[in-house]
Design a protein around this motif. Structure first.
Motif, PDB file in Angstrom:
ATOM      1  N   ASP A  78      29.957  28.181  40.867  1.00 12.70           N
ATOM      2  CA  ASP A  78      30.998  29.110  40.430  1.00 12.70           C
ATOM      3  C   ASP A  78      31.030  30.331  41.359  1.00 12.70           C
ATOM      4  O   ASP A  78      31.550  30.258  42.462  1.00 12.70           O
ATOM      5  CB  ASP A  78      30.729  29.471  38.960  1.00 12.70           C
ATOM      6  CG  ASP A  78      31.810  30.338  38.352  1.00 12.70           C
ATOM      7  OD1 ASP A  78      32.760  30.700  39.065  1.00 12.70           O
ATOM      8  OD2 ASP A  78      31.699  30.675  37.154  1.00 12.70           O
ATOM      9  N   ASN A  79      30.399  31.446  40.979  1.00 13.36           N
ATOM     10  CA  ASN A  79      30.606  32.680  41.737  1.00 13.36           C
ATOM     11  C   ASN A  79      29.326  33.321  42.274  1.00 13.36           C
ATOM     12  O   ASN A  79      29.353  34.434  42.780  1.00 13.36           O
ATOM     13  CB  ASN A  79      31.361  33.694  40.861  1.00 13.36           C
ATOM     14  CG  ASN A  79      30.627  33.974  39.553  1.00 13.36           C
ATOM     15  OD1 ASN A  79      29.548  33.450  39.310  1.00 13.36           O
ATOM     16  ND2 ASN A  79      31.221  34.807  38.717  1.00 13.36           N
ATOM     17  N   LEU A  80      28.197  32.627  42.184  1.00 14.23           N
ATOM     18  CA  LEU A  80      26.923  33.254  42.575  1.00 14.23           C
ATOM     19  C   LEU A  80      26.871  33.580  44.075  1.00 14.23           C
ATOM     20  O   LEU A  80      26.442  34.666  44.465  1.00 14.23           O
ATOM     21  CB  LEU A  80      25.767  32.336  42.163  1.00 14.23           C
ATOM     22  CG  LEU A  80      24.339  32.879  42.264  1.00 14.23           C
ATOM     23  CD1 LEU A  80      23.436  32.229  41.221  1.00 14.23           C
ATOM     24  CD2 LEU A  80      23.731  32.676  43.639  1.00 14.23           C
ATOM     25  N   ILE A  81      27.332  32.649  44.909  1.00 17.05           N
ATOM     26  CA  ILE A  81      27.280  32.891  46.362  1.00 17.05           C
ATOM     27  C   ILE A  81      28.206  34.054  46.725  1.00 17.05           C
ATOM     28  O   ILE A  81      27.855  34.905  47.543  1.00 17.05           O
ATOM     29  CB  ILE A  81      27.628  31.608  47.142  1.00 17.05           C
ATOM     30  CG1 ILE A  81      26.470  30.609  47.016  1.00 17.05           C
ATOM     31  CG2 ILE A  81      27.899  31.909  48.617  1.00 17.05           C
ATOM     32  CD1 ILE A  81      26.745  29.242  47.608  1.00 17.05           C
ATOM     33  N   ASP A  82      29.352  34.117  46.079  1.00 15.57           N
ATOM     34  CA  ASP A  82      30.255  35.256  46.309  1.00 15.57           C
ATOM     35  C   ASP A  82      29.545  36.564  45.961  1.00 15.57           C
ATOM     36  O   ASP A  82      29.543  37.506  46.750  1.00 15.57           O
ATOM     37  CB  ASP A  82      31.521  35.067  45.457  1.00 15.57           C
ATOM     38  CG  ASP A  82      32.351  36.346  45.378  1.00 15.57           C
ATOM     39  OD1 ASP A  82      32.455  37.046  46.407  1.00 15.57           O
ATOM     40  OD2 ASP A  82      32.884  36.651  44.294  1.00 15.57           O
ATOM     41  N   ARG A  83      28.880  36.612  44.789  1.00 22.35           N
ATOM     42  CA  ARG A  83      28.242  37.866  44.346  1.00 22.35           C
ATOM     43  C   ARG A  83      27.113  38.312  45.272  1.00 22.35           C
ATOM     44  O   ARG A  83      26.990  39.490  45.572  1.00 22.35           O
ATOM     45  CB  ARG A  83      27.702  37.706  42.928  1.00 22.35           C
ATOM     46  CG  ARG A  83      28.768  37.475  41.859  1.00 22.35           C
ATOM     47  CD  ARG A  83      29.808  38.595  41.876  1.00 22.35           C
ATOM     48  NE  ARG A  83      30.558  38.596  40.632  1.00 22.35           N
ATOM     49  CZ  ARG A  83      30.244  39.351  39.584  1.00 22.35           C
ATOM     50  NH1 ARG A  83      29.222  40.173  39.629  1.00 22.35           N
ATOM     51  NH2 ARG A  83      30.970  39.282  38.489  1.00 22.35           N
TER      52      ARG A  83
END
Ligand code: HEC
Length: 121
Positions: A78-83
Protein backbone atom coordinates in the motif's frame (compact mmCIF):
# COMPACT_ATOMS: atom_id res chain seq x y z
CA UNK A 1 55.19 0.13 -40.70
CA UNK A 2 53.86 3.27 -39.02
CA UNK A 3 50.34 2.14 -39.85
CA UNK A 4 50.91 -1.24 -38.28
CA UNK A 5 52.08 0.41 -35.07
CA UNK A 6 49.05 2.70 -35.13
CA UNK A 7 46.72 -0.27 -35.56
CA UNK A 8 48.37 -2.08 -32.67
CA UNK A 9 48.05 1.02 -30.46
CA UNK A 10 44.38 1.35 -31.39
CA UNK A 11 43.64 -2.27 -30.58
CA UNK A 12 45.45 -1.88 -27.28
CA UNK A 13 43.47 1.27 -26.40
CA UNK A 14 40.15 -0.34 -27.32
CA UNK A 15 40.80 -3.38 -25.20
CA UNK A 16 41.94 -1.22 -22.26
CA UNK A 17 38.76 0.85 -22.43
CA UNK A 18 36.61 -2.30 -22.62
CA UNK A 19 38.35 -3.70 -19.58
CA UNK A 20 37.72 -0.63 -17.46
CA UNK A 21 34.05 -0.46 -18.52
CA UNK A 22 33.62 -4.03 -17.37
CA UNK A 23 35.06 -3.13 -13.98
CA UNK A 24 32.55 -0.31 -13.59
CA UNK A 25 29.72 -2.68 -14.53
CA UNK A 26 30.83 -5.05 -11.81
CA UNK A 27 30.86 -2.41 -9.10
CA UNK A 28 27.69 -0.49 -9.86
CA UNK A 29 24.57 -2.62 -9.22
CA UNK A 30 24.18 -3.21 -5.51
CA UNK A 31 21.11 -5.42 -5.88
CA UNK A 32 22.47 -8.33 -7.91
CA UNK A 33 22.97 -11.50 -5.99
CA UNK A 34 21.35 -10.50 -2.72
CA UNK A 35 18.05 -11.96 -1.68
CA UNK A 36 16.10 -9.82 0.76
CA UNK A 37 13.86 -11.58 3.27
CA UNK A 38 11.50 -10.29 5.92
CA UNK A 39 13.11 -12.23 8.76
CA UNK A 40 16.73 -11.41 7.92
CA UNK A 41 16.53 -7.88 6.58
CA UNK A 42 13.18 -6.13 6.88
CA UNK A 43 11.97 -7.11 10.37
CA UNK A 44 15.08 -5.70 12.14
CA UNK A 45 14.56 -2.31 10.42
CA UNK A 46 10.84 -2.20 11.22
CA UNK A 47 11.28 -3.47 14.77
CA UNK A 48 13.76 -0.82 15.81
CA UNK A 49 12.31 2.15 13.89
CA UNK A 50 8.56 1.58 13.67
CA UNK A 51 7.42 -0.70 16.50
CA UNK A 52 7.74 2.05 19.13
CA UNK A 53 4.44 3.29 17.65
CA UNK A 54 3.23 0.60 15.23
CA UNK A 55 3.15 -2.14 17.84
CA UNK A 56 0.11 -4.35 18.41
CA UNK A 57 -1.87 -2.58 19.74
CA UNK A 58 -0.41 0.56 18.14
CA UNK A 59 0.42 3.54 20.33
CA UNK A 60 1.21 7.26 19.97
CA UNK A 61 -1.62 7.69 17.47
CA UNK A 62 -0.33 5.21 14.89
CA UNK A 63 -3.33 3.70 13.09
CA UNK A 64 -1.91 0.27 12.26
CA UNK A 65 0.39 -2.39 13.72
CA UNK A 66 3.51 -3.37 11.76
CA UNK A 67 4.42 -6.26 14.01
CA UNK A 68 4.08 -9.28 11.70
CA UNK A 69 5.16 -10.36 8.23
CA UNK A 70 1.57 -10.14 6.97
CA UNK A 71 1.01 -6.62 8.32
CA UNK A 72 4.29 -5.28 6.95
CA UNK A 73 3.66 -6.90 3.55
CA UNK A 74 0.12 -5.47 3.39
CA UNK A 75 1.34 -1.92 4.10
CA UNK A 76 4.40 -2.22 1.85
CA UNK A 77 2.02 -3.08 -1.01
CA UNK A 78 0.00 0.00 0.00
CA UNK A 79 1.76 3.19 1.15
CA UNK A 80 4.72 2.20 3.36
CA UNK A 81 7.43 2.75 0.73
CA UNK A 82 5.93 6.14 -0.11
CA UNK A 83 5.96 7.16 3.59
CA UNK A 84 9.56 6.11 4.30
CA UNK A 85 10.80 7.68 1.04
CA UNK A 86 9.52 11.17 1.83
CA UNK A 87 12.16 13.77 2.75
CA UNK A 88 12.83 14.12 6.49
CA UNK A 89 10.23 16.41 8.06
CA UNK A 90 7.78 16.25 5.12
CA UNK A 91 4.12 15.73 6.06
CA UNK A 92 3.41 12.02 6.52
CA UNK A 93 7.10 11.05 6.48
CA UNK A 94 7.86 7.92 8.55
CA UNK A 95 9.23 7.30 11.07
CA UNK A 96 7.15 10.13 12.52
CA UNK A 97 9.45 12.69 14.13
CA UNK A 98 12.45 11.26 12.27
CA UNK A 99 15.23 10.60 11.72
CA UNK A 100 14.69 9.30 8.17
CA UNK A 101 15.80 5.70 7.59
CA UNK A 102 19.19 5.33 5.91
CA UNK A 103 18.93 5.18 2.12
CA UNK A 104 20.32 1.63 2.20
CA UNK A 105 17.51 0.53 4.56
CA UNK A 106 14.93 2.16 2.28
CA UNK A 107 16.52 0.47 -0.74
CA UNK A 108 16.38 -2.90 1.03
CA UNK A 109 12.64 -2.57 1.61
CA UNK A 110 12.10 -1.56 -2.02
CA UNK A 111 14.16 -4.54 -3.14
CA UNK A 112 12.15 -6.82 -0.82
CA UNK A 113 9.02 -5.60 -2.57
CA UNK A 114 10.55 -6.04 -6.04
CA UNK A 115 11.61 -9.58 -5.17
CA UNK A 116 8.07 -10.53 -4.19
CA UNK A 117 8.04 -10.25 -0.36
CA UNK A 118 10.03 -13.32 0.70
CA UNK A 119 9.50 -14.24 4.33
CA UNK A 120 12.53 -16.44 4.90
CA UNK A 121 15.51 -17.91 3.06
C1 HEC B 1 6.50 8.24 16.81
C2 HEC B 1 5.49 7.31 16.34
C3 HEC B 1 5.67 6.68 14.98
C4 HEC B 1 6.77 6.02 14.50
C5 HEC B 1 8.12 5.77 15.17
C6 HEC B 1 6.41 5.55 13.17
N1 HEC B 1 5.14 5.92 12.87
FE1 HEC B 1 4.11 5.50 11.15
N2 HEC B 1 2.49 6.56 11.85
C7 HEC B 1 2.43 7.24 13.05
C8 HEC B 1 1.22 8.01 13.12
C9 HEC B 1 0.76 8.87 14.28
C10 HEC B 1 0.53 7.79 11.90
C11 HEC B 1 -0.83 8.40 11.46
C12 HEC B 1 -0.60 9.75 10.82
C13 HEC B 1 -0.18 9.63 9.39
O1 HEC B 1 -0.78 8.86 8.64
O2 HEC B 1 0.79 10.31 9.01
C14 HEC B 1 1.37 6.86 11.13
C15 HEC B 1 1.03 6.38 9.87
C16 HEC B 1 1.80 5.48 9.15
C17 HEC B 1 1.42 4.90 7.89
C18 HEC B 1 0.10 5.11 7.16
C19 HEC B 1 -0.89 4.07 7.64
C20 HEC B 1 -2.20 4.12 6.91
O3 HEC B 1 -3.19 3.59 7.45
O4 HEC B 1 -2.27 4.66 5.81
C21 HEC B 1 2.43 4.09 7.50
C22 HEC B 1 2.50 3.21 6.25
C23 HEC B 1 3.46 4.18 8.50
N3 HEC B 1 3.05 5.02 9.49
C24 HEC B 1 4.65 3.50 8.44
C25 HEC B 1 5.68 3.65 9.38
C26 HEC B 1 6.95 3.01 9.25
C27 HEC B 1 7.36 2.07 8.12
C28 HEC B 1 7.68 3.39 10.33
C29 HEC B 1 9.11 3.03 10.63
C30 HEC B 1 10.09 3.26 9.57
C31 HEC B 1 6.86 4.26 11.14
N4 HEC B 1 5.65 4.38 10.52
C32 HEC B 1 7.25 4.82 12.34
C33 HEC B 1 3.37 7.19 14.06
C34 HEC B 1 4.64 6.63 13.95
Amino acid sequence: MKNTILVIICIALISISCTSENEIDLVEPIDTGITVTYNNDVAPIINSNCLPCHNNPPINGAPNPLSTFEEVRTYTKDNLIDRISRPAGAPGAMPLGGPRLSQSDIDLIILWSNQGFLEDN
